[in-house]
Write a protein that holds these residues in place. Structure first.
Motif, short mmCIF file in Angstrom:
data_model
loop_
_atom_site.label_atom_id
_atom_site.label_comp_id
_atom_site.label_asym_id
_atom_site.label_seq_id
_atom_site.Cartn_x
_atom_site.Cartn_y
_atom_site.Cartn_z
N LYS A 318 0.85 -1.18 0.00
CA LYS A 318 0.00 0.00 0.00
C LYS A 318 0.89 1.24 0.00
N PHE A 319 0.49 2.25 -0.76
CA PHE A 319 1.27 3.48 -0.79
C PHE A 319 0.36 4.68 -1.06
N THR A 320 0.86 5.86 -0.71
CA THR A 320 0.11 7.10 -0.89
C THR A 320 0.75 7.90 -2.01
N VAL A 321 -0.08 8.44 -2.90
CA VAL A 321 0.43 9.24 -4.01
C VAL A 321 -0.23 10.62 -4.05
N LEU A 322 0.56 11.61 -4.45
CA LEU A 322 0.08 12.98 -4.64
C LEU A 322 0.08 13.27 -6.13
N LEU A 323 -1.05 13.72 -6.67
CA LEU A 323 -1.14 14.06 -8.09
C LEU A 323 -0.82 15.55 -8.26
N LEU A 324 0.46 15.83 -8.48
CA LEU A 324 0.98 17.19 -8.53
C LEU A 324 1.19 17.66 -9.97
N PRO A 325 1.33 18.97 -10.18
CA PRO A 325 1.57 19.49 -11.54
C PRO A 325 2.79 18.87 -12.22
N GLY A 326 3.81 18.51 -11.45
CA GLY A 326 5.01 17.89 -12.01
C GLY A 326 4.88 16.40 -12.26
N GLY A 327 3.74 15.82 -11.92
CA GLY A 327 3.53 14.38 -12.09
C GLY A 327 3.09 13.73 -10.79
N THR A 328 2.83 12.44 -10.83
CA THR A 328 2.40 11.70 -9.64
C THR A 328 3.60 11.39 -8.76
N LYS A 329 3.50 11.75 -7.49
CA LYS A 329 4.60 11.54 -6.56
C LYS A 329 4.20 10.52 -5.49
N LYS A 330 4.95 9.42 -5.43
CA LYS A 330 4.74 8.40 -4.39
C LYS A 330 5.47 8.85 -3.13
N ILE A 331 4.74 9.00 -2.01
CA ILE A 331 5.37 9.52 -0.80
C ILE A 331 5.49 8.49 0.32
N THR A 332 4.77 7.39 0.23
CA THR A 332 4.93 6.34 1.25
C THR A 332 5.19 5.00 0.58
N GLY A 333 5.63 4.05 1.41
CA GLY A 333 5.93 2.72 0.91
C GLY A 333 7.42 2.49 0.88
N LEU A 334 7.82 1.27 1.18
CA LEU A 334 9.24 0.91 1.23
C LEU A 334 9.65 0.20 -0.06
N PRO A 335 10.93 0.22 -0.39
CA PRO A 335 11.40 -0.53 -1.56
C PRO A 335 11.25 -2.03 -1.34
N LEU A 336 11.31 -2.79 -2.42
CA LEU A 336 11.16 -4.24 -2.32
C LEU A 336 12.26 -4.86 -1.47
#
Length: 387
Positions: A318-336
């Protein structure tokens, strides 16, 4: 812009809102990492849940402590209590004392949690194989199915795309890894103080279970929840006690017993709109007695502990994303991380469209300076031609 106007703008067009989301995300990622590291053989799940909640409370407590003009402090803290659900359990296992379990080597554990600053929520979940052993069975397949689907979703949750595209790609990925998207799981738009907004994405669409098609828009925030099963993808409530609840804000009733009134009073004060665990109630007896009466009068929304068939495995990211003018930014979640080495799956993505999607950038960046330089060169060439 005045302070009042800034306060009224509660989406990402307000830089202060974006800052709060990102600060909450940093705390969530820290808590998730710490709980993940503590998922070792013989670890007690209640201890893990308490660890996650404590980190979120402590870290949010360090920020935004100035009082507003009315003398009130910002609301902040846990937005969804830490849950650690193992193997066939789909989610919401956050036990009370005497009802916990211990992790065993080889268990597939899902850690799920969220916190907020001023009502702006960051949520995340990650899967871990307890003990760090290498697995070659369906555990490997289902974990890689969930991770690959999450990576595909990140590239599709873009302004102008639709929720149905994401649901379709979940089904495609699941097929490649001999897994099934979990029915009943929804990804939600996040808004101030709202963890389950009306705009949703289905993990698995069925003839009976559908949602309205929506288009992703600028300045929206989404919590993308990807849950895959090694079985049929159908979950049912277990007989395990539910401990996670949310206040049903549209319902009111004066409860009869003193302990029930004490319980709902504490809920109204400390958890007026966001989910909480019964462990967070100061008096455990008050929690156990009060929740029964509050449920009977529909003052609470229940998050039951769900499960697949006992022989199956469920994985979640599960992760949280922000839909910003510069593109979609993933702000939470850990790498595999280590999971990539641990999961020796024989499955791989064969679908060409899916390969193309996964190989594309998850964070497209506009090269404005470069473009402007090219524009200048073009203008120079145009002037030469005119001359």
């Amino acid at each position: 812009m005045s302070d009042t106007e800034a306060e009224e703008i509660s989406d990402l067009s307000n830089p202060d809102v974006t800052t709060k989301y990102q600060a909450a995300a940093g705390i969530v990622n820290k808590a998730l990492q710490k709980v993940l590291e503590a998922c070792v053989p013989d670890a007690d799940i209640i201890t893990l849940c308490e660890l996650g909640d404590r980190i979120m409370e402590e870290e949010t407590g360090k920020l935004y402590n100035k009082k507003d003009k009315e003398g009130k402090k910002m609301e902040k803290g846990v937005a969804f209590p830490t849950c650690v659900s193992v193997n066939e359990l789909v989610g919401h296992f956050s036990p009370m004392k005497g009802e916990s379990r211990q992790l065993k080597a080889g268990d597939v554990a899902k850690i799920d949690l969220a916190c907020h600053l001023g009502g702006f929520i960051a949520a995340a979940a990650h899967t871990v194989i307890v003990g760090g052993e290498k697995v070659e069975d369906k555990r490997a397949d289902v974990i890689m199915a969930a991770w690959t689907a999450a990576e595909a979703a990140l590239r599709l949750v873009q302004v102008g795309n639709k929720n149905t595209q994401v649901t379709e790609v979940f089904a495609k990925v699941a097929k490649e890894f001999k897994s099934t998207p979990m029915q009943g799981v929804l990804s939600h738009e996040l808004k101030k103080h709202i963890i389950d907004g009306s705009k949703t994405i289905m993990c698995c669409e069925t003839t009976e279970d559908k949602v309205d098609e929506i288009e992703f828009e600028m300045n929206e925030v989404y919590c993308i929840d990807v849950v895959m099963s090694s079985g049929e993808g159908k979950c049912k409530p277990t007989e395990i006690r539910s401990t996670v609840y949310k206040r049903e804000v549209e319902q009111s009733y004066i409860l009869k017993t003193q302990k029930a009134r004490q319980f709902i009073s504490e809920v109204n004060k400390r958890f007026p709109v966001l989910p909480f665990s019964l462990r967070a109630i100061e008096d455990e007896q008050v929690a156990r007695v009060g929740v029964s009466e509050a449920r009977r009068h529909e003052l609470l929304v229940e998050y039951p502990v769900l499960h697949e068939k006992p022989t199956e495995i469920v994985a979640q990211f599960k992760f949280t994303v922000l839909l910003l003018p510069g593109g979609t930014k993933k702000i939470t979640g850990l790498p595999l991380g280590d999971l990539e080495k641990q999961c020796a799956t024989t499955c791989a993505v064969q679908d060409e469209d899916l390969k193309k999607l996964l190989s594309s950038s998850a964070n497209p960046k506009k090269s404005k300076k470069k473009a402007s330089k090219e524009d200048k060169e073009e203008k120079k060439d145009d002037k030469k031609e005119d001359a």
